[in-house]
Design an enzyme around this catalytic site. Structure first.
Site, PDB file in Angstrom:
ATOM      1  N   ASP A 192       9.914   5.002  10.898  1.00 42.54           N
ATOM      2  CA  ASP A 192       9.627   3.578  11.067  1.00 42.54           C
ATOM      3  C   ASP A 192      10.296   3.036  12.329  1.00 42.54           C
ATOM      4  OD1 ASP A 192       9.398   0.575  10.256  1.00 42.54           O
ATOM      5  OD2 ASP A 192       8.422   1.628   8.607  1.00 42.54           O
ATOM      6  N   HIS A 203      11.287  -4.274  10.576  1.00 43.13           N
ATOM      7  CA  HIS A 203      10.340  -3.558   9.730  1.00 43.13           C
ATOM      8  C   HIS A 203      10.980  -2.345   9.058  1.00 43.13           C
ATOM      9  CE1 HIS A 203       6.659  -1.218   8.754  1.00 43.13           C
ATOM     10  NE2 HIS A 203       6.041  -2.391   8.758  1.00 43.13           N
ATOM     11  N   SER A 261       2.549  -1.938   4.362  1.00 48.18           N
ATOM     12  CA  SER A 261       3.838  -1.356   4.746  1.00 48.18           C
ATOM     13  C   SER A 261       4.892  -1.604   3.677  1.00 48.18           C
ATOM     14  CB  SER A 261       4.322  -1.955   6.067  1.00 48.18           C
ATOM     15  OG  SER A 261       3.627  -1.439   7.165  1.00 48.18           O
TER      16      SER A 261
END
Length: 894
Positions: A243, A303, A633
């Protein structure tokens, strides 16, 4: 002025050819269409997306919504750089483009763009260096070679070791994820490489997109009883997160003294300069950026930290978002170990970095890979390095959880991540809402959502709607949207035309506005987001948006609104539903395997964040912050965590067995016992298999499925042969020289997958086989029943199966045939195979797709605005498209 020119027949006639030109799309046409569609929605909200329009003066032109069901391109070539020609087997398509038409074609399915090795080099000069991934055959006796020997073999393909700039040619040498390497090359150098022995294929680097205090309890996890204590909360399982980095000193990732030691099999490293940032929780972290190794720390994007926290974050008491929604945060597997592989940087997430990260994870000994990312190209598996690398991981006994994508809600919007060795995860809503209220000047009060809710943070003002119905400015609340608009002191109506929702409020604040009302469009439905906006904001669903716009248009005096906040509420209904943005199947290249596989919570999920949310995000960090994010996600790490729990309760299960348990025990009904609804249809229609796969994950049921559908990883190679791959394509995916004549072939519908999808001609029958493995009680009798798809007869044999031992296998056969009922081409219907022992209920969902020899649907719908917001045409001066169909074929219904 935007121009769309069309040539078409009368209202009830077929369209035989359409020529249209789009110019300056972003400036004019999209705004005009938005105005018209919003106004029409007010008048006919239930007819949106259904009524053909034929008067170009009425809306400025037409757009083709869907021209294709399964037509394969038989020729693709690039001429003079940006031009492109595609000929379909029946009919035709011609396009001229500068930047985006290839993606646009792939999105609409106007044929599969089967390009040669170098066709991706649009607008690239032959002498320009860029990073390529090069697939090569393994050298002889490769199993005896060291990593250094393999790297030397890879270097032998390069013209030299360094560029004139001094940069090394070789970026990565892959030994485990794929058979090949990443290197800096020109297209000429790649062409020269084609003649070298062992060369298979080369592709330029591609960008891949990044697609909780409540959700563990929402999924039924409890500290005292059930799956959490039985699984030791994932203790000993290593989760690899590929990620955007991680915030190592966050409370979710520090060793709180209760973590077990690192597993002995762990072979990873700590990429932080301060090695003490790695611990028994965060046992490793690395960053990949070509030949450099930057810090694996997360950026302000957050994220990676958010995803890692959902999967395996610690228990953190008194977690909140700026004082609200306070509670105990935790990941789904709070005692699992984390390894973070940073592959995303300011320039994006590139395939060479991702493959390198998967390569490292395989060597390090992770048990699960979480990939909350995916590219935006339709590609067959042999042309998708991410797919190839994940198959290598699965063959190394690593479970792969991957997101379905956020390109919904249209059918076939699941552009990638559709291989059967992945668990592909769609996004659902849950029953918590961050409530915001909007009181209009006519005393009508409506509700929305907002994630940042201090009690004094409210707003009152006159309403403006830049760019709508003759208003000055432009739609979208961009920085440039407020020309000749008095925004100061106003509440601004905004619809998101692309980008981050928070940016809407940032732009409004910079222009002097005091509040924002974010308006959903029809296909966004009831899915609203609780972002941490910087001015008082209410994100409202589509039906509420219509009320607000109607008031704005028809108010006899200046329209006003007041935004205030009511905190967090639980028990919202219906719940769960399918998030409108969640990508939908079927996948273009997997032979009909149903995707997505499963739904997990993915809307307004609270998890770890690197910086303070809200309007004061730039203050120095003082504690561990949390924030909400939405997307597939966020859904994916929920399934990653659940997989970690199941790995502990069933240590002898295979990867396929765990996936089967998750899928065959999923819920197709919401908390009130009603079929799960689809937000994209304004919660009018039930979600189908292409929307939600098997349904909403049920971790407690997955722990005791009774039966599973197991798959030997070698069967995936036979499946690839069943897709029609030649020996070279098979060898690329398998990383070794193989021949389908030796490997064998399995038709996609006969892969022992926990779902069934077939294409059926009305004049034929089709048999499908499955093998059941007993993981329930030693002596258990299952009665078999089938909920038949509409118009289809399903005969099954045997009618019951008796198991006498755990691990015993039984075979069943299903035969599909038409009942002779009138059916339309392209119809898709769902059914279920049910196995009931009285203790265990095992569901296998099948999807029947009814096809004719040629399937061409030509629908003219009011969707230009919707389509263009999903395709970046802003740098394209013009697009010319010509589509031709044979009149006889269309009139015959083919």
């Amino acid at each position: 002025m935007g121009i769309i020119e069309d040539v078409l027949g009368k209202d009830d006639e077929f369209i035989f050819s359409i020529d249209f030109v789009i110019q300056d799309v972003d400036k004019d046409v999209e705004e005009m269409m938005h105005n018209k569609l919003f106004q029409e929605s007010l008048n006919n909200p239930q007819e949106e997306n259904t009524t053909p329009l034929h008067n170009k003066d009425e809306i400025g032109g037409l757009v083709i919504d869907n021209v294709d069901c399964n037509i394969t391109a038989n020729h693709v070539s690039f001429m003079d750089g940006p031009q492109m020609e595609v000929h379909l087997q029946r009919g035709g398509y011609y396009g001229r483009h500068k930047t985006s038409i290839q993606r646009w074609c792939a999105y609409y399915g106007y044929g599969n763009l089967l390009t040669s090795i170098l066709d991706d080099q649009i607008d690239k000069k032959d002498s320009q260096h860029q990073t390529y991934i090069v697939h090569v055959r393994k050298p002889k006796h490769h199993e005896l070679l060291s990593d250094e020997d393999v790297e030397h073999w890879h270097r032998s393909f390069l013209p030299n070791t360094t560029l004139d700039t001094g940069k090394p040619r070789l970026v990565y040498s892959y030994h485990h994820a794929i058979s090949g390497f990443a290197a800096r090359l020109t297209s000429e150098e790649v062409r020269a490489m084609e003649s070298m022995e062992g060369f298979l294929m080369a592709r330029p680097s591609r960008l891949v997109n990044l697609a909780t205090t409540h959700t563990p309890s929402f999924l039924g996890l409890d500290r005292q009883t059930g799956l959490w204590p039985q699984s030791f909360m994932g203790s000993g399982v290593i989760i690899g997160v590929v990620d955007h980095g991680i915030t190592p000193n966050h409370a979710s990732f520090v060793d709180d003294g209760t973590m077990p030691p690192k597993p002995l099999k762990w072979k990873g490293t700590c990429g932080f300069h301060n090695k003490t940032l790695c611990n028994n929780k965060l046992i490793g972290a690395m960053a990949f950026s070509g030949s450099s190794r930057p810090s694996p720390e997360d950026t302000k994007v957050g994220h990676g930290s958010h995803v890692a926290g959902i999967a395996a974050g610690n228990f953190v008491d008194n977690a909140d978002i700026l004082g609200f929604d306070k509670g105990t945060a935790s990941g789904i597997a709070p005692k699992a170990h984390l390894a973070l592989y940073k592959v995303c940087h300011k320039t994006g997430c590139t395939t060479p970095n991702i493959v390198a990260a998967i390569e490292e994870a395989i060597k390090n000994g992770v048990d699960i890979l979480n990939l909350s990312l995916g590219n935006l190209d339709h590609s067959p598996f042999y042309d998708d390095e991410l797919v190839i690398a994940t198959l290598s991981a699965v063959r190394a006994k690593i479970f792969v959880c991957i997101c379905a994508g956020n390109t919904g809600p249209d059918p076939r919007s699941l552009w990638n991540n559709g291989a059967p060795w992945m668990l592909t995860v769609g996004a659902s809503t849950h029953n918590r809402r961050f409530k915001a209220s909007v009181k209009l000047g006519n005393a009508v009060e409506v509700e929305g959502e907002f994630g940042y809710q201090p009690r004094t943070f409210n707003a009152t003002g006159n309403i403006v709607f830049p760019g709508f119905q003759g208003q000055n400015g432009t739609l979208g609340c961009y920085k440039t949207s407020f020309k000749n608009v008095e925004v100061k002191g106003k509440i601004v109506l905004c619809s998101n035309k692309g980008g981050y929702y928070k940016d809407l409020s940032i732009n409004v604040k910079d222009a002097g506005g005091v509040g924002v009302i974010v308006l959903n469009r029809y296909y966004e439905g009831p899915t609203t987001f609780s972002d941490d906006h910087v001015v008082p904001t209410a994100h409202v669903n589509y039906s509420t948006a219509l009320k607000i716009v109607n008031y704005f248009l028809n108010s006899s005096s200046t329209a006003t609104a007041t935004i205030s906040f009511n905190g967090t509420i639980f028990g919202a209904r219906p719940s769960p539903t399918v998030g409108s943005f969640s990508s939908r199947g079927p996948h273009a290249y997997n032979g009909g395997i149903i995707k997505p596989d499963i739904l997990g919570p993915g809307v307004n999920i609270i998890s770890a964040f690197p910086s303070k949310p809200g309007p004061f995000a730039n203050v120095p960090p003082a504690s561990s912050y949390f924030n909400t994010m939405s997307g597939t996600s966020m859904a994916t790490p929920h399934l990653t965590g659940i997989t970690a729990l199941l790995m502990n309760t069933h240590k002898n299960w295979s990867i396929a067995a765990i996936r089967s348990a998750i899928m065959t025990t999923a819920n197709r009904f919401d908390l009130d016992g009603n079929p799960i609804l689809d937000d994209a249809d304004m919660q009018i229609n039930h979600a189908n298999t292409s929307d939600m796969g098997s349904g909403q994950v049920n971790p407690l049921a997955a722990n005791d499925p009774g039966l599973i559908y197991d798959i030997n990883p070698d069967h995936y190679l036979q499946y690839l042969c069943g897709l029609g791959y030649n020996d070279t394509q098979l060898s690329i995916v398998a990383k070794s020289s193989l021949q389908c004549s030796i490997v064998g072939s399995i038709a996609p519908e006969n892969l022992n997958y926990p779902s069934i999808s077939i294409s059926l001609d009305p004049s034929t029958t089709k048999s499908v086989h499955r093998t059941l493995t007993n993981v329930g009680d030693a002596n258990e009798l299952y009665n078999i029943n089938v909920e038949e798809p509409y118009g289809i007869s399903v005969a099954f044999s045997p009618t019951s199966v008796q198991f006498s031992s755990i691990g015993e296998e039984k075979n069943i056969t299903l035969e599909f045939s038409s009942k002779g009922m009138p059916l339309n081409k392209g119809n898709v219907w769902d059914g279920q195979l049910k196995l009931d022992s009285g203790k265990h209920y095992v569901f296998l969902h099948n999807l029947r797709k009814f096809l004719f020899s040629t399937c061409v649907d030509l629908e003219l719908k009011r969707t230009l605005y919707k389509r263009l917001r999903q395709v970046d045409l802003r740098e394209t001066d013009s697009v010319e498209i010509r589509i031709e169909f044979d009149q006889n074929e269309l009139m015959a219904g083919n």
